[in-house]
Design a protein around this motif. Structure first.
Motif: not given
Length: 334
Positions: A155-157, A161-168, A196-201, A206-213
């Motif tokens: 339900s979210i774009g 979702k990408r911006r919310l995941n970066e904040l997480v 509504p419609g958003y679920k955190p990673p 999170a572990q995979r993205q933090l390694k990438r960062l």
């Protein structure tokens, strides 16, 4: 005298050998009789099996006629659907029932190819969930929208979702949270009411993205410090409450705008013994990995005995930290 006594037992032995041949002949005859019985039983079983198979085939061939005669007008459509479904299953996938195959082509390697963008999507174990999700994003067909508990998961774009995941990820880094902290049930309910419609990673995401960062930050740091001629480093070792040891290396330099900059060069676990040789090896390894060892001229650290010994094999000079000196002076004076 000796020869006569020896000949007697030999004659007895010869006499005893005769009944043995009779016993052997009897046993062979019994075995032949038993084999005949086994062969007769086997022939009877094979004849029974053939007759049963013939009866089953004849009954199966007569079933469709009886069912078609008994069915009423109301049940004709249901029986036709079942028959068509059986035909589709028997044809080994030549005709596919799902609606997704109107917009995709099934491949032999367990994947499906989208007819719109030619992208291959995995269909493991004949599952079309991933293919439906892709077709909803690619062609925007409402019937392919995934549902869970009555609410849509898409339900979210994607940009939101990408911006919310970066904040997480920033919350995990800056607040020192665990990777799965924001996946607790109460946090998920709170985020569901707010967005509504958003679920955190998940924890793995999170572990995979933090390694990438971390890899991206390391590449950016190496590219920035290539323009620097000299570098000063501060280091320290410490242990947490669980007696896990860590080493941190911080670099200090002046950038092209003549401003003092401080960047964390390395933050690693230190499970080895805190010997001078192991400390010098870890410092040299981390600085060489980042290509900063030749640019480093001084390393500021405390005055522990193992730290002093580690600089016997290090190229940079050791500078005793004034903060540690003042701390020791005050503690000894009190």
């Amino acid at each position: 005298m000796h020869s006569k006594t020896k000949s007697k037992p030999n004659s007895k032995r010869i006499i005893k050998s005769k009944p043995n041949s009779k016993r052997i002949s009897k046993k062979t005859s019994q075995i032949e009789v038993e084999l005949q019985h086994v062969e007769d039983n086997f022939d009877e079983q094979t004849t029974k099996r053939t007759t049963q198979q013939q009866s089953v085939q004849s009954s199966s061939s007569s079933r469709p006629k009886t069912t078609s005669a008994i069915t009423t007008d109301t049940d004709e459509s249901e029986n036709q659907d079942e028959l068509t479904g059986d035909k589709q299953d028997d044809s080994d996938g030549d005709t596919l029932k799902s609606e997704v195959w109107n917009y995709a082509t099934k491949l032999k390697n367990g994947k499906a190819k989208c007819n719109n963008c030619n992208r291959e999507i995995s269909c493991k174990d004949h599952s079309t969930t991933g293919l439906r999700r892709h077709l909803f994003r690619c062609i925007k067909i409402p019937s392919f929208m995934s549902h869970r508990n009555g609410s849509t998961t898409s339900s979210i774009g994607h940009d939101l979702k990408r911006r919310l995941n970066e904040l997480v990820y920033k919350c995990i880094i800056e607040d020192g949270r665990t990777f799965g902290d924001l996946r607790n049930p109460s946090i998920i309910r709170l985020l569901e009411d707010i967005i509504p419609g958003y679920k955190p990673p998940t924890r793995r995401t999170a572990q995979r993205q933090l390694k990438r960062l971390c890899n991206n930050h390391t590449r950016w740091l190496v590219a920035e410090l290539k323009r620097i001629d000299t570098l000063a480093v501060t280091t320290d070792l410490w242990s947490d409450k669980k007696m896990n040891s860590y080493m941190c290396l911080t670099g200090h330099y002046i950038n092209s705008d003549s401003k003092l900059q401080s960047k964390v060069l390395s933050f690693t676990a230190f499970p080895e013994r805190h010997t001078g040789g192991q400390i010098s090896y870890t410092i040299k390894k981390e600085l060489k990995r980042l290509q900063f060892y030749d640019k480093t001229h001084t390393i500021t650290c405390d005055g522990a005995a193992n730290i002093k010994k580690s600089f016997e094999s290090l190229k940079p000079k050791r500078v005793h930290c004034l903060g540690h000196k003042l701390h020791l002076i005050v503690c000894n004076a009190l």
